[in-house]
Design a protein around this motif. Structure first.
Motif, PDB file in Angstrom:
ATOM      1  N   HIS A   1      40.914  35.495  33.044  1.00  0.00           N
ATOM      2  CA  HIS A   1      40.874  35.305  34.499  1.00  0.00           C
ATOM      3  C   HIS A   1      41.781  36.364  35.122  1.00  0.00           C
ATOM      4  O   HIS A   1      43.009  36.285  34.981  1.00  0.00           O
ATOM      5  N   SER A   2      41.214  37.359  35.766  1.00  0.00           N
ATOM      6  CA  SER A   2      42.031  38.451  36.277  1.00  0.00           C
ATOM      7  C   SER A   2      41.604  38.863  37.678  1.00  0.00           C
ATOM      8  O   SER A   2      40.470  38.600  38.099  1.00  0.00           O
ATOM      9  N   TYR A   3      42.546  39.496  38.383  1.00  0.00           N
ATOM     10  CA  TYR A   3      42.197  40.127  39.652  1.00  0.00           C
ATOM     11  C   TYR A   3      42.876  41.483  39.716  1.00  0.00           C
ATOM     12  O   TYR A   3      43.902  41.727  39.077  1.00  0.00           O
ATOM     13  N   GLN A   4      42.251  42.383  40.455  1.00  0.00           N
ATOM     14  CA  GLN A   4      42.816  43.704  40.722  1.00  0.00           C
ATOM     15  C   GLN A   4      42.719  43.981  42.214  1.00  0.00           C
ATOM     16  O   GLN A   4      41.689  43.673  42.826  1.00  0.00           O
ATOM     17  N   ILE A   5      43.750  44.544  42.782  1.00  0.00           N
ATOM     18  CA  ILE A   5      43.700  45.025  44.162  1.00  0.00           C
ATOM     19  C   ILE A   5      44.201  46.460  44.128  1.00  0.00           C
ATOM     20  O   ILE A   5      45.399  46.710  44.012  1.00  0.00           O
ATOM     21  N   ASN A   6      43.272  47.390  44.157  1.00  0.00           N
ATOM     22  CA  ASN A   6      43.591  48.800  43.984  1.00  0.00           C
ATOM     23  C   ASN A   6      42.650  49.663  44.797  1.00  0.00           C
ATOM     24  O   ASN A   6      41.615  49.199  45.278  1.00  0.00           O
TER      25      ASN A   6
ATOM     26  N   ILE B   1      47.912  37.673  51.190  1.00  0.00           N
ATOM     27  CA  ILE B   1      47.192  36.414  51.367  1.00  0.00           C
ATOM     28  C   ILE B   1      46.052  36.308  50.361  1.00  0.00           C
ATOM     29  O   ILE B   1      45.814  35.243  49.769  1.00  0.00           O
ATOM     30  N   ILE B   2      45.336  37.420  50.150  1.00  0.00           N
ATOM     31  CA  ILE B   2      44.248  37.418  49.173  1.00  0.00           C
ATOM     32  C   ILE B   2      44.791  37.169  47.765  1.00  0.00           C
ATOM     33  O   ILE B   2      44.246  36.369  46.999  1.00  0.00           O
ATOM     34  N   LYS B   3      45.893  37.839  47.410  1.00  0.00           N
ATOM     35  CA  LYS B   3      46.505  37.639  46.094  1.00  0.00           C
ATOM     36  C   LYS B   3      46.920  36.188  45.906  1.00  0.00           C
ATOM     37  O   LYS B   3      46.686  35.600  44.845  1.00  0.00           O
ATOM     38  N   ASP B   4      47.542  35.612  46.925  1.00  0.00           N
ATOM     39  CA  ASP B   4      47.968  34.215  46.828  1.00  0.00           C
ATOM     40  C   ASP B   4      46.768  33.302  46.593  1.00  0.00           C
ATOM     41  O   ASP B   4      46.843  32.343  45.809  1.00  0.00           O
TER      42      ASP B   4
ATOM     43  N   THR C   1      47.709  41.147  54.569  1.00  0.00           N
ATOM     44  CA  THR C   1      46.373  40.651  54.250  1.00  0.00           C
ATOM     45  C   THR C   1      46.155  40.646  52.742  1.00  0.00           C
ATOM     46  O   THR C   1      45.616  39.683  52.181  1.00  0.00           O
ATOM     47  N   ILE C   2      46.590  41.704  52.079  1.00  0.00           N
ATOM     48  CA  ILE C   2      46.489  41.758  50.617  1.00  0.00           C
ATOM     49  C   ILE C   2      47.285  40.624  49.982  1.00  0.00           C
ATOM     50  O   ILE C   2      46.826  39.989  49.020  1.00  0.00           O
TER      51      ILE C   2
END
Length: 454
Positions: free
Chosen positions: A122-127, A41-44, A38-39
């Motif tokens: 433009h950034s994303y974090q998944i933590n 897919i979100i990152k993509d 799931t992570i």
């Protein structure tokens, strides 16, 4: 042995340790694999929208997390974060705490590393983040993943980026498996302008914000009744009820003009809604909802909340908004931003309710090799080496396994196939999805398996 009975060496046995960790989830391998998929897919989805990954420290200085009088914490409660104690051997004197969200840490990161960054960022974090929840539930944990996506500028940031954030979330959710969702949008300036027209300052009216935030979940009369019970004058309560019930910008604009209130927030909403549609966001997926206010005090304009269609009772599965002044409380710099965050625990709960976990569980190109008889370990080694060299993700079992054990291992591993090794190198390939079995040989592998995707 009783608790008071002595052990052979004369010592009284210690009571068993309490090893429970309430509010801190731990997952079985199959659940972790589903979560990680799931992570991914979100990152993509975020990366398709041009966002790039960023990483910040899990431990932050407390003065950063509560800068501006704890304005970053829901309800302004400074106890919301877990404090961290340094060991005496490495004590620096800093007051530390675990991050409770990802927006404040990224603001501190930018304050420290702005000379190395190109803006707008433009950034994303998944933590993981940590919150001192008093009563953890199935969707509220003390430790959980957040999936943040942000655009942060220097000195100024176009409103079009607010639309871009909504589109990035839409991209991330395209293949996630949620059966319908809407991003609800409002602007804090609208509520502030209406209250200001009545002589009420929104920063002094937290009870108003909390009641308005329930507006889309209850009837107009109930909202007005609750506001009146909280000591809000009837005229103000009635106008707030009208605002919550508005379904178009025209209704909101008319109400503000009637009260002589500033319409800046309405015009900003109009700009964002139009831009999102032009960027490809389906118009029925970005919906006006003036009950959206958000709990964090650092939001200054556009605010978002995302709900699964028909499961609004689960609460928001994504939320965020624009924050103009966040960094000013850290280093005085002017770095306006806009972002949105997805709470993974609630999203995963929805996906499991929809059966997506079971549908997505089977991992293509994955195999487990196991012996069905003693004395076949060497053949297992040969099969594992051959399958791995052929591009298959291969798990090896070297101790003999009976039929029930083989099925249990296959289910736990979520593999596409099981290769069973018998005496003399006799090989059977079991396709988990179809239930079919194919006889093979060690030399014949990977015959009977789906093609490897190298």
């Amino acid at each position: 042995m009783g608790s008071n009975q002595s052990v052979p060496n004369g010592e009284t046995p210690r009571p068993p340790l309490d090893i429970s960790m309430p509010g801190f989830p731990e997952s079985l391998p199959s659940d972790v694999m589903f979560e990680q998929e799931t992570i991914r897919i979100i990152k993509d989805g975020f990366e398709r929208s041009g966002f790039r990954p960023l990483d910040t420290a899990a431990i932050q200085r407390q003065e950063v997390l509560v800068a501006g009088g704890a304005q970053y914490l829901d309800g302004g409660i400074p106890e919301f974060a877990f404090s961290v104690t340094e060991p005496p051997e490495s004590y620096t004197g800093a007051n530390l705490a675990l991050r409770y969200d990802l927006t404040v840490p990224v603001s501190r990161f930018i304050a420290e590393h702005s000379d190395k960054l190109a803006f707008p960022l433009h950034s994303y974090q998944i933590n993981k983040v940590w919150r001192a929840e008093q009563m953890p539930t199935a969707t509220h944990w003390r430790e959980f993943y957040q999936c943040d996506v942000d655009v942060i500028g220097r000195d100024e940031l176009s409103l079009l980026y607010d639309a871009e954030i909504a589109c990035a979330l839409n991209s991330a959710f395209q293949n996630i498996g949620v059966d319908g969702f809407t991003v609800r949008i409002s602007n804090r300036k609208v509520l502030a302008a209406l209250l200001d027209s009545h002589g009420v300052r929104v920063h002094r009216a937290r009870s108003i914000v909390q009641i308005v935030d329930k507006g889309n979940k209850q009837e107009f009369d109930e909202t007005v009744e609750q506001l009146t019970a909280a000591g809000i004058p009837a005229a103000v309560a009635a106008d707030l009820g009208r605002l919550v019930g508005a379904s178009t910008l025209e209704e909101v604009r008319a109400l503000l003009k009637l009260r002589g209130a500033d319409t800046t927030g309405v015009e900003e909403l109009d700009t964002v809604l139009r831009a999102a549609a032009d960027l490809g966001m389906p118009e029925d997926r970005l919906v006006l909802d003036c009950s959206i206010t958000r709990g964090h005090d650092y939001y200054t304009g556009t605010v978002f909340e995302t709900f699964a269609t028909g499961r609004e009772h689960w609460g928001a599965i994504g939320a965020g908004g624009r924050y103009e002044d966040l960094l000013k409380h850290v280093n005085g710099g002017n770095y306006p931003g806009v972002g949105m965050s997805v709470g993974l625990a609630r999203l995963m709960g929805l996906l499991r309710e929809d059966g997506v976990a079971a549908e997505r569980g089977l991992r293509e190109n994955s195999v487990v090799v196991l012996p069905r008889a003693a004395g076949t370990a060497e053949a297992v080694v040969q099969a594992v080496r051959k399958l791995r060299d052929s591009g298959y993700e291969t798990r090896a079992i070297f101790d003999p396994v009976d039929e029930a054990g083989a099925k249990e291992i296959a289910a736990e591993s979520k593999v596409a196939a099981v290769v069973e090794i018998g005496l003399g190198g006799e090989t059977t390939v079991y396709d988990v999805a179809s239930g079919s079995r194919t006889s093979s040989t060690l030399e014949g592998l990977p015959a009977g398996l789906r093609p490897a995707s190298n």
